[in-house]
Scaffold this motif. Structure first.
Motif, mmCIF file in Angstrom:
data_model
loop_
_atom_site.group_PDB
_atom_site.id
_atom_site.type_symbol
_atom_site.label_atom_id
_atom_site.label_comp_id
_atom_site.label_asym_id
_atom_site.label_seq_id
_atom_site.Cartn_x
_atom_site.Cartn_y
_atom_site.Cartn_z
ATOM 1 N N VAL A 446 0.810 -1.216 0.000
ATOM 2 C CA VAL A 446 0.000 0.000 0.000
ATOM 3 C C VAL A 446 0.842 1.264 0.000
ATOM 4 N N PHE A 447 1.931 1.273 0.763
ATOM 5 C CA PHE A 447 2.702 2.503 0.946
ATOM 6 C C PHE A 447 4.003 2.565 0.145
ATOM 7 N N TYR A 448 4.598 1.406 -0.166
ATOM 8 C CA TYR A 448 5.951 1.424 -0.732
ATOM 9 C C TYR A 448 6.060 0.730 -2.093
ATOM 10 N N GLY A 449 4.941 0.569 -2.749
ATOM 11 C CA GLY A 449 4.957 0.029 -4.107
ATOM 12 C C GLY A 449 5.605 -1.333 -4.225
ATOM 13 N N ASP A 590 -6.600 8.673 8.891
ATOM 14 C CA ASP A 590 -5.210 9.058 8.653
ATOM 15 C C ASP A 590 -4.395 7.770 8.530
ATOM 16 N N THR A 591 -4.315 7.255 7.315
ATOM 17 C CA THR A 591 -3.734 5.925 7.111
ATOM 18 C C THR A 591 -2.233 5.890 7.403
ATOM 19 N N ARG A 592 -1.569 7.055 7.384
ATOM 20 C CA ARG A 592 -0.134 7.056 7.720
ATOM 21 C C ARG A 592 0.080 6.615 9.160
ATOM 22 N N PHE A 619 -8.998 1.861 2.422
ATOM 23 C CA PHE A 619 -7.752 1.333 2.983
ATOM 24 C C PHE A 619 -8.024 0.109 3.841
ATOM 25 N N TYR A 620 -9.027 0.200 4.704
ATOM 26 C CA TYR A 620 -9.307 -0.908 5.617
ATOM 27 C C TYR A 620 -9.994 -2.062 4.902
ATOM 28 N N ALA A 622 -9.189 -2.909 1.897
ATOM 29 C CA ALA A 622 -8.031 -3.587 1.306
ATOM 30 C C ALA A 622 -7.306 -4.431 2.362
ATOM 31 N N PHE A 623 -7.229 -3.906 3.582
ATOM 32 C CA PHE A 623 -6.600 -4.659 4.672
ATOM 33 C C PHE A 623 -7.400 -5.929 4.987
ATOM 34 N N LEU A 624 -8.724 -5.798 5.030
ATOM 35 C CA LEU A 624 -9.575 -6.969 5.288
ATOM 36 C C LEU A 624 -9.423 -8.004 4.181
ATOM 37 N N ASP A 625 -9.362 -7.549 2.934
ATOM 38 C CA ASP A 625 -9.144 -8.480 1.822
ATOM 39 C C ASP A 625 -7.799 -9.181 1.975
ATOM 40 N N HIS A 626 -6.796 -8.432 2.429
ATOM 41 C CA HIS A 626 -5.454 -8.993 2.594
ATOM 42 C C HIS A 626 -5.436 -10.089 3.667
#
Length: 644
Positions: A446-449, A590-592, A619-620, A622-626
């Protein structure tokens, strides 16, 4: 150039809005409030018990206090300015006081350095208390720096300004291979970039990639060719991390700043401590003693004495003034001698405005945690820099900003602007040594490609081979409900706090407390909301149900996300807290901050939350899918009555 000046003028205006908001919030919590109201709002400790009194090496009075009356959301922390007072009477009103600085706070105990060498005669009278003061000095330093940056027309400051704000392109020289420091390829590329840069180099260091280690090696490399460099950071804690690592490399480091704001293990690196051990200090002390003795002697003569006595008195006073004058000159000499003989000057960003540095310039200024620095603060050390090296991660915590309007612009830091405008001057570290791939994979994507790689050492980062490194526990449908604290308006969730402690209890009973023969597992509990942090601390410290955990209380740290920035723990448990039918997640958006929370664990990460609430945010979801895709998903129902 006009656009740059407009941008800087706008930033200055935002800083003024932030200053006013900060002042207004402080006044709302303190102005015309009773001590009881100040205690409730977290701005005052009262009444307090005096536990210890001692004098620091610089003859400064240090006191340790404790209190039973404490707001769980109090604002006291290391470095804050305070007033230590006595009501010295029957009513609860401040009568006598001395100002000072907070050294440290641990639960209901606090250590203060007071701006006095004498024990106040009222310290055993009435009830004692400590009250926060509003400190505008940092705002003044930032505003003065902004004025200089806007006004300057030529020279290195003008050049750095124009490069950082995109008016000019950074220049690089030919560079040879960096010194062999045992770093990985990615870190060595960062060292080479720093070596080649004439104006600017930016090191983007995601969690666990050795950002500070790389910066320390860069300072070592620079010390081979430069007599002196500066290292700085937004916070005292971040500066102290650098100082500790640089001292371990046998560099001569001088830590500027009030000793009360410096980690006690680094006191010997401060200017005050080094002055005490300077060869001329004994002469300085003797001059001061002589001056005091002459002054006392002069004061024995009374006005009705004759001409001879008056002459003697004047002679003694003149001698006293001479002694004090020589002492001041010697003190200035010792400080300048120490400044000149140090390889590294270390301070906070605001500390770089110290009058001690007036007239000095540094060939390189290294700025750590630059992504957490307000832009106006970041300009302060640049006033005395020839070249800037910044290190940080703009995908983690941003600067703390109180004004919503000011945040519209101030949230974009100089670090972010530099990366966006000059990608050729930046390099991202890609090998991370903290967490196994199972914990790293979601923030990496999500954050670092997906650029990060887990180093081989992380293959052994688990509690036990059969223990999964990551779990998400879903509370949806459980009846766990959030609430809003009446005093602080922060969000809490009682059932979720209790479940988090239950999960930790079950885990520790299963794996045991020992990491190895030398140490226990290090454990962290994170909540994004201060009200939830208070609940977790309260339940753990006061509820007999958690006595199993309480016996290892020192191994368990409970803080907000901000409190864990830069830290790592073997085991991390996160309480997302939010649970409501509207799907409102507030602060969690604030996803950071969530990136910080998810990247603290070395061996085990447990996230507890309500999927029905958090799933409304992309964002969340996507986290749940992960976690579903990676078999990390569990329902809270699996853990009732002790569960697994």
């Amino acid at each position: 150039m006009a656009n740059i000046r407009e941008e800087l003028a706008y930033t200055t205006k935002l800083l003024q809005l932030e200053r006013q908001e900060d002042r207004d919030q402080f006044r709302n919590l303190t102005y015309r409030k009773s001590l009881k109201e100040k205690v409730a709002s977290g701005m005052c400790w009262y009444p307090v018990d005096l536990l210890k009194v001692r004098w620091a090496f610089s003859d400064q009075l240090v006191v340790e206090i404790s209190t039973a009356e404490i707001s769980q959301s109090h604002a006291f922390q290391s470095g804050k300015s305070i007033s230590f007072f006595s009501n010295a009477g029957e009513n609860d009103r401040r009568k006598k006081f001395v100002n000072g600085v907070v050294n440290g706070v641990k639960r209901n105990k606090m250590t203060l350095s007071l701006h006095t060498e004498q024990l106040p005669d009222w310290i055993h009278e009435g009830k004692l208390g400590a009250e926060l003061l509003f400190d505008e000095s940092s705002y003044k330093a930032m505003e003065q720096a902004m004025e200089q940056v806007i006004r300057v027309a030529d020279g290195r400051l003008a050049r750095l300004r124009d490069v950082l704000l995109g008016e000019e392109v950074p220049v690089f020289s030919d560079g040879s291979a960096p010194e062999e420091f045992g770093l990985n390829e990615s870190q060595n590329k960062a060292l080479l970039l720093i070596q080649k840069a004439r104006d600017l180099a930016v090191v983007h260091g995601p969690p666990g990639t050795g950002k500070t280690t790389t910066l320390v090696r860069a300072v070592l490399q620079a010390s081979r060719t430069h007599a002196q460099v500066m290292v700085c950071a937004p916070s005292n804690a971040a500066v102290d991390v650098l100082v500790e690592k640089l001292v371990a490399e046998d560099l001569q480091v001088l830590r500027l700043g009030h000793p009360s704001r410096v980690d006690e293990n680094l006191i010997l690196q401060t200017l005050d401590a080094k002055t005490l051990s300077h060869p001329s200090y004994k002469i300085y002390k003797n001059l001061k003693k002589s001056g005091e003795a002459l002054k006392r002697s002069a004061q024995k003569f009374k006005r009705n004495f004759g001409a001879a006595e008056r002459d003697k008195r004047n002679q003694h006073m003149e001698e006293a003034r001479r002694c004090f004058g020589e002492a001041r000159q010697l003190h200035d000499y010792m400080q300048q001698d120490l400044l000149a003989s140090s390889q590294v000057i270390a301070c906070t960003l605001v500390g770089a405005a110290s009058s001690l540095l007036k007239g000095k310039t540094f060939p390189i200024v290294f700025m750590d945690e630059a992504a957490q620095a307000l832009e106006p603060a970041a300009w302060i050390p640049l006033l005395i820099a020839d070249k800037l090296v910044m290190a940080g991660d703009h995908c983690q915590l941003p600067p703390t900003i109180k004004s919503r309007k000011a945040a519209e612009g101030l949230r974009h830091t100089l670090f972010e602007k530099a990366i966006a405008r000059h990608p050729q001057a930046s390099h991202m570290l890609t090998i991370q040594y903290r967490m196994p791939a199972g914990i790293m994979s979601f923030p990496n994507a999500v954050f670092y490609g997906k650029a990060l790689q887990a180093a081989p050492n992380t293959l052994s980062h688990y509690l036990r081979p059969e223990e999964p490194v990551m779990e998400f526990i879903d509370t949806a449908g459980s009846g766990f409900t959030e609430f809003q604290d009446r005093e602080t308006l922060s969000t809490g969730n009682k059932e979720e706090a209790q479940m988090l402690l239950t999960l930790l209890t079950n885990l520790m009973r299963k794996i045991g407390w020992k990491a190895n023969a030398e140490r226990d597992w290090e454990i962290g509990l994170i909540a994004p909301y201060s009200a939830q942090v208070r609940l977790l601390r309260q339940y753990l410290d006061e509820n007999p149900e958690w006595v199993f955990l309480k016996q290892k209380r020192d191994a368990i740290s409970i803080q907000t996300v901000d409190g864990f920035q830069g830290q790592e723990k073997d085991i991390m448990l996160i309480s997302l807290t939010r649970s409501n039918p509207q799907g409102e997640i507030g602060f969690l958006s604030d996803t950071r901050r969530m990136n910080v929370a998810l990247t603290r664990a070395k061996r085990k990460l447990i996230v507890l939350g309500d999927s029905a609430t958090i799933g409304t945010h992309p964002f969340y979801q996507a986290f749940l899918d992960h976690v579903q895709a990676n078999d990390c998903y569990h329902s809270v129902y699996e853990y009732w009555d002790g569960g697994q």
